[in-house]
Motif scaffolding. Structure first.
Motif, PDB file in Angstrom:
ATOM      1  N   GLN A  24       0.928  -1.369  -0.161  1.00 18.24           N
ATOM      2  CA  GLN A  24       0.047  -0.032   0.064  1.00 18.24           C
ATOM      3  C   GLN A  24       0.913   1.271  -0.049  1.00 18.24           C
ATOM      4  O   GLN A  24       0.659   2.174  -0.662  1.00 18.24           O
ATOM      5  N   ILE A  25       1.834   1.208   0.899  1.00 14.49           N
ATOM      6  CA  ILE A  25       2.874   2.430   0.899  1.00 14.49           C
ATOM      7  C   ILE A  25       3.672   2.587  -0.298  1.00 14.49           C
ATOM      8  O   ILE A  25       3.547   3.543  -0.943  1.00 14.49           O
ATOM      9  N   SER A  26       3.966   1.482  -0.868  1.00 19.56           N
ATOM     10  CA  SER A  26       4.463   1.590  -2.311  1.00 19.56           C
ATOM     11  C   SER A  26       3.831   2.060  -3.411  1.00 19.56           C
ATOM     12  O   SER A  26       4.290   2.874  -4.192  1.00 19.56           O
ATOM     13  N   ARG A  27       2.493   1.980  -3.326  1.00 22.39           N
ATOM     14  CA  ARG A  27       1.454   2.415  -4.310  1.00 22.39           C
ATOM     15  C   ARG A  27       1.465   4.052  -4.241  1.00 22.39           C
ATOM     16  O   ARG A  27       1.308   4.790  -4.914  1.00 22.39           O
ATOM     17  N   ASP A  28       1.096   4.279  -2.956  1.00 19.45           N
ATOM     18  CA  ASP A  28       1.051   5.625  -2.459  1.00 19.45           C
ATOM     19  C   ASP A  28       2.271   6.747  -2.679  1.00 19.45           C
ATOM     20  O   ASP A  28       1.951   7.832  -3.012  1.00 19.45           O
ATOM     21  N   TYR A  29       3.302   5.957  -2.681  1.00 22.41           N
ATOM     22  CA  TYR A  29       4.569   7.067  -2.755  1.00 22.41           C
ATOM     23  C   TYR A  29       4.922   6.691  -4.033  1.00 22.41           C
ATOM     24  O   TYR A  29       6.329   6.926  -4.365  1.00 22.41           O
ATOM     25  N   ALA A  30       4.346   6.139  -5.005  1.00 20.03           N
ATOM     26  CA  ALA A  30       4.872   5.524  -6.331  1.00 20.03           C
ATOM     27  C   ALA A  30       5.535   7.131  -6.958  1.00 20.03           C
ATOM     28  O   ALA A  30       5.345   8.129  -6.877  1.00 20.03           O
ATOM     29  N   GLY A  31       6.630   6.934  -7.747  1.00 14.83           N
ATOM     30  CA  GLY A  31       7.668   7.955  -8.222  1.00 14.83           C
ATOM     31  C   GLY A  31       8.014   8.856  -7.288  1.00 14.83           C
ATOM     32  O   GLY A  31       8.842   9.717  -7.782  1.00 14.83           O
ATOM     33  N   THR A 125       2.236   2.902  12.527  1.00 13.43           N
ATOM     34  CA  THR A 125       2.447   2.146  13.576  1.00 13.43           C
ATOM     35  C   THR A 125       2.201   0.911  13.450  1.00 13.43           C
ATOM     36  O   THR A 125       1.182   0.507  12.793  1.00 13.43           O
ATOM     37  N   LEU A 126       3.143  -0.027  14.074  1.00 10.59           N
ATOM     38  CA  LEU A 126       2.575  -1.564  13.836  1.00 10.59           C
ATOM     39  C   LEU A 126       1.170  -1.796  14.605  1.00 10.59           C
ATOM     40  O   LEU A 126       0.349  -2.417  14.074  1.00 10.59           O
ATOM     41  N   LEU A 127       1.380  -1.073  16.005  1.00  5.34           N
ATOM     42  CA  LEU A 127       0.116  -1.506  16.713  1.00  5.34           C
ATOM     43  C   LEU A 127      -0.454  -0.078  17.104  1.00  5.34           C
ATOM     44  O   LEU A 127       0.330   0.965  17.398  1.00  5.34           O
ATOM     45  N   ASP A 128      -1.653  -0.400  17.479  1.00  3.10           N
ATOM     46  CA  ASP A 128      -2.633   1.046  17.865  1.00  3.10           C
ATOM     47  C   ASP A 128      -3.395   0.582  19.021  1.00  3.10           C
ATOM     48  O   ASP A 128      -4.115  -0.487  18.727  1.00  3.10           O
ATOM     49  N   LYS A 129      -3.384   1.247  20.160  1.00  2.00           N
ATOM     50  CA  LYS A 129      -4.449   0.920  21.274  1.00  2.00           C
ATOM     51  C   LYS A 129      -5.215   2.214  21.378  1.00  2.00           C
ATOM     52  O   LYS A 129      -5.097   3.059  22.293  1.00  2.00           O
ATOM     53  N   PRO A 130      -6.335   2.239  20.436  1.00  2.00           N
ATOM     54  CA  PRO A 130      -7.286   3.452  20.587  1.00  2.00           C
ATOM     55  C   PRO A 130      -7.836   3.761  21.664  1.00  2.00           C
ATOM     56  O   PRO A 130      -7.985   5.063  22.003  1.00  2.00           O
ATOM     57  N   GLU A 131      -8.352   2.676  22.329  1.00  6.33           N
ATOM     58  CA  GLU A 131      -8.871   2.999  23.707  1.00  6.33           C
ATOM     59  C   GLU A 131      -7.927   3.689  24.823  1.00  6.33           C
ATOM     60  O   GLU A 131      -8.564   4.349  25.541  1.00  6.33           O
ATOM     61  N   ARG A 132      -6.612   3.863  24.421  1.00 10.12           N
ATOM     62  CA  ARG A 132      -5.769   4.707  25.448  1.00 10.12           C
ATOM     63  C   ARG A 132      -5.736   5.969  25.017  1.00 10.12           C
ATOM     64  O   ARG A 132      -4.835   6.810  25.747  1.00 10.12           O
ATOM     65  N   ARG A 133      -6.154   6.497  24.028  1.00 10.24           N
ATOM     66  CA  ARG A 133      -5.743   7.812  23.445  1.00 10.24           C
ATOM     67  C   ARG A 133      -6.082   9.034  24.388  1.00 10.24           C
ATOM     68  O   ARG A 133      -7.054   8.898  24.825  1.00 10.24           O
ATOM     69  N   GLU A 134      -5.070   9.629  24.479  1.00 10.65           N
ATOM     70  CA  GLU A 134      -5.313  11.126  25.427  1.00 10.65           C
ATOM     71  C   GLU A 134      -5.264  12.269  24.395  1.00 10.65           C
ATOM     72  O   GLU A 134      -5.857  13.240  25.035  1.00 10.65           O
ATOM     73  N   ASP A 140      -1.478   7.332   9.699  1.00 13.93           N
ATOM     74  CA  ASP A 140      -1.964   7.076   8.312  1.00 13.93           C
ATOM     75  C   ASP A 140      -1.963   5.500   7.782  1.00 13.93           C
ATOM     76  O   ASP A 140      -2.866   5.209   7.020  1.00 13.93           O
ATOM     77  N   TYR A 141      -1.174   4.751   8.414  1.00 15.84           N
ATOM     78  CA  TYR A 141      -1.018   3.448   8.088  1.00 15.84           C
ATOM     79  C   TYR A 141      -0.876   2.493   9.501  1.00 15.84           C
ATOM     80  O   TYR A 141       0.169   2.564  10.185  1.00 15.84           O
ATOM     81  N   THR A 142      -1.856   1.921   9.937  1.00 22.34           N
ATOM     82  CA  THR A 142      -1.892   1.126  10.999  1.00 22.34           C
ATOM     83  C   THR A 142      -1.950  -0.554  10.668  1.00 22.34           C
ATOM     84  O   THR A 142      -2.606  -1.009   9.919  1.00 22.34           O
ATOM     85  N   GLY A 143      -0.964  -0.954  11.389  1.00 20.80           N
ATOM     86  CA  GLY A 143      -0.756  -2.605  11.382  1.00 20.80           C
ATOM     87  C   GLY A 143      -1.856  -3.285  12.138  1.00 20.80           C
ATOM     88  O   GLY A 143      -3.030  -3.917  11.155  1.00 20.80           O
ATOM     89  N   PHE A 144      -2.101  -3.186  13.249  1.00 24.62           N
ATOM     90  CA  PHE A 144      -3.244  -3.634  14.016  1.00 24.62           C
ATOM     91  C   PHE A 144      -3.946  -2.829  15.163  1.00 24.62           C
ATOM     92  O   PHE A 144      -2.777  -2.134  15.782  1.00 24.62           O
TER      93      PHE A 144
END
Ligand code: IMP
Ligand code: MG
Length: 174
Positions: A24-31, A125-134, A140-144
């Motif tokens: 996905q990143i390779s497509r988005d940054y083509a060129g 980020t490879l991991l995101d813990k949205p419940e903890r957000r302050e 832009d690109y989340t693994g899990f």
């Protein structure tokens, strides 16, 4: 208290997801040439695997930050322990993190990087813990997205241990 590690995401799951993100990143940054900025130490395992899956030209730099201590925790001020070697001017920057938790580290870091004159700054980020957000952090690109558990492996540590596990595990105390 003894701790053990219970598998949350297997090596196969993590590798497959990183492969998808790389495509996905390779497509988005083509060129373009992509400048990967890795936040040490936790981000380094993800950085290596992700960089191998990106097909556009890539450059890499590292920085290390630490929280300024309990007194400033609420202000979210972090100290730059090791700054980048190269300027960001006109570069397409992708910040590579292991995990976004409260969001404090990145809320401090991202504006600081944007001030250095890059063409663009995005975050993965490879991991995101949205419940903890302050504080609000745009990923832009989340693994899990994962639940509010303390996890280790793939660069993430508990007391500096377990960074080398090739999977993501949850720390269980017993
Ligand atoms: P923040 O709260 O979003 O500023 O995250 C700060 C840092 O806390 C992350 O970059 C990690 O190094 C660390 N961290 C947060 N959650 C975990 C976890 O579950 N395991 C290991 N480290 C964590
Ligand atoms: Mg980190």
């Amino acid at each position: 208290m003894a701790e053990r590690v219970q598998v949350m995401l297997t090596e196969e799951q993590v590798d497959a997801r990183i492969r998808e993100l790389g495509e996905q990143i390779s497509r988005d940054y083509a060129g373009k040439t992509l400048h990967l900025v890795c936040v040490l130490k936790g981000g380094v395992f993800y950085l290596c695997e992700l960089a191998k899956r990106i097909t556009v030209p890539v450059t890499i730099d590292f920085m290390s930050v630490s929280s300024y201590g309990a007194a400033t925790k609420s202000s979210g001020v972090v100290k730059i322990v090791k700054d980048l070697d190269q300027p960001l001017i006109d570069r397409d920057v992708l910040v590579v993190e292991d995990i976004v938790d409260s969001g404090r580290t990145l809320s401090y870091l991202l504006p600081l990087l944007k001030d250095r004159g890059p063409a663009s700054v995005k975050l993965t980020t490879l991991l995101d813990k949205p419940e903890r957000r302050e504080t609000d952090v745009k990923v832009d690109y989340t693994g899990f997205e994962i639940p509010d558990k303390f996890v280790v492996g793939y660069g993430l540590d508990y007391d500096q241990k377990y960074r080398n596990l090739p999977y993501i595990g949850e720390i269980v105390f017993e």
